[in-house]
Write a protein that holds these residues in place. Structure first.
Motif, PDB file in Angstrom:
ATOM      1  N   ARG A  86       0.812  -1.217   0.000  1.00 23.41           N
ATOM      2  CA  ARG A  86       0.000   0.000   0.000  1.00 23.41           C
ATOM      3  C   ARG A  86       0.852   1.278   0.000  1.00 23.41           C
ATOM      4  N   LYS A  87       2.080   1.206  -0.471  1.00 29.18           N
ATOM      5  CA  LYS A  87       2.934   2.395  -0.470  1.00 29.18           C
ATOM      6  C   LYS A  87       2.378   3.512  -1.347  1.00 29.18           C
ATOM      7  N   SER A  88       1.556   3.166  -2.322  1.00 31.42           N
ATOM      8  CA  SER A  88       0.948   4.194  -3.171  1.00 31.42           C
ATOM      9  C   SER A  88      -0.248   4.849  -2.484  1.00 31.42           C
ATOM     10  N   GLU A  89      -0.613   4.359  -1.303  1.00 34.73           N
ATOM     11  CA  GLU A  89      -1.779   4.870  -0.585  1.00 34.73           C
ATOM     12  C   GLU A  89      -1.410   5.674   0.664  1.00 34.73           C
ATOM     13  N   PHE A  90      -0.121   6.024   0.828  1.00 37.72           N
ATOM     14  CA  PHE A  90       0.277   6.815   2.001  1.00 37.72           C
ATOM     15  C   PHE A  90      -0.582   8.070   2.078  1.00 37.72           C
ATOM     16  N   ARG A  91      -0.997   8.426   3.274  1.00 39.85           N
ATOM     17  CA  ARG A  91      -1.785   9.649   3.491  1.00 39.85           C
ATOM     18  C   ARG A  91      -0.896  10.713   4.127  1.00 39.85           C
ATOM     19  N   ASN A  92      -1.148  11.960   3.747  1.00 42.74           N
ATOM     20  CA  ASN A  92      -0.364  13.076   4.273  1.00 42.74           C
ATOM     21  C   ASN A  92      -0.831  13.440   5.677  1.00 42.74           C
TER      22      ASN A  92
END
Length: 192
Positions: free
Chosen positions: A93-99
Motif C-alpha cells: 500500500r505504499k501508493s496509498e500513504f496519506r499526508n
C-alpha cells in the motif's frame, strides 16, 4: 550542526544549521530538516519528510513518509506517526500513504499516536497516550482514546480557562498575550 558518530545520515538528506542529531538516529536521503532541530536518540526520519526549524523530536520517534512538521513542533518520547490507513503485511500500500500535517508550535505528548491523514492545528496540545484520529483545531487540548477535545491551550503551553463552545477571551498571565474564542475557533489577537 552536530551529528553523533553512531547516527546514519544518508547522502542527499538536508539538515539545517545548528541542528543536533543524537545517538542511533537514521535520516533517509530525501528528508529535509530545518535549522536548530533536535533529533533525540533512536529517531528515524523517512525520505518524504519535512521538519521545520526549531522542532524537538524526543527519543524513539519514527517520522514516516508523508509527514510534515512545521516550525517549533514538539514530539514527545515514543510518540507514533502512521502513514497507511489500513495496513496489511500481505498487501502493498505504499501508493496509498496519506499526508499528515502538524502545524507550527503544536505539542505531541509522550506515547501519543497520530493516525495518518490528519492535520493538527497550530499550538494544539495532544496529551500523553492520546490517539488522534481526526483533524485537531488550532490551540485545542486533546486527550484520551480516541482523542477528544478537553479545552484550549495558549502558545506558552498553559490551559486557557474558557468553555469549549461559545465566546470568550483570555489573557495569558505569563506573556500578556490575548486570545479570543469564537464558537469552535480559538485565535490569538494582535498585540496593541
Amino acid at each position: 550542526m552536530s551529528i553523533h558518530p553512531s547516527a546514519i545520515v544518508d547522502e542527499g538528506a538536508t539538515i539545517g544549521e545548528g541542528s543536533r542529531v543524537w545517538h542511533f538516529v537514521h535520516v533517509c536521503a530525501g528528508a529535509h530538516i530545518g535549522k536548530g532541530v533536535s533529533l533525540g536518540q533512536n529517531v528515524f526520519v523517512g525520505n518524504k519528510v519535512e521538519i521545520g526549524d526549531r522542532c524537538k523530536i524526543q527519543n524513539n520517534v519514527s517520522i514516516y513518509d508523508n509527514v510534515t512538521l512545521e516550525e517549533g513542533v514538539f514530539c514527545g518520547p515514543s510518540m507514533v506517526f502512521t502513514n497507511v490507513h489500513n495496513p496489511r503485511a500481505l498487501v502493498e500500500r505504499k501508493s496509498e500513504f496519506r499526508n499528515t500535517l502538524v502545524r507550527r508550535g503544536a505539542t505531541l505528548g509522550a506515547n501519543c499516536t497520530v493516525v495518518c491523514g490528519v492535520t493538527i492545528g497550530e499550538f494544539a496540545f495532544v496529551g500523553a497516550g492520546a490517539v488522534v484520529t481526526r483533524d485537531v483545531p488550532a490551540y485545542a487540548l486533546m486527550v484520551g482514546v480516541p482523542a477528544r477535545q478537553k479545552g484550549w491551550m495558549s502558545e506558552h503551553g498553559e490551559q486557557i480557562p474558557l468553555p469549549l463552545d461559545g465566546n470568550g477571551s483570555f489573557t495569558c498571565p505569563h506573556t500578556g498575550s490575548h486570545y479570543r474564542l469564537n464558537g469552535r475557533q480559538m485565535s490569538r489577537e494582535p498585540s496593541p
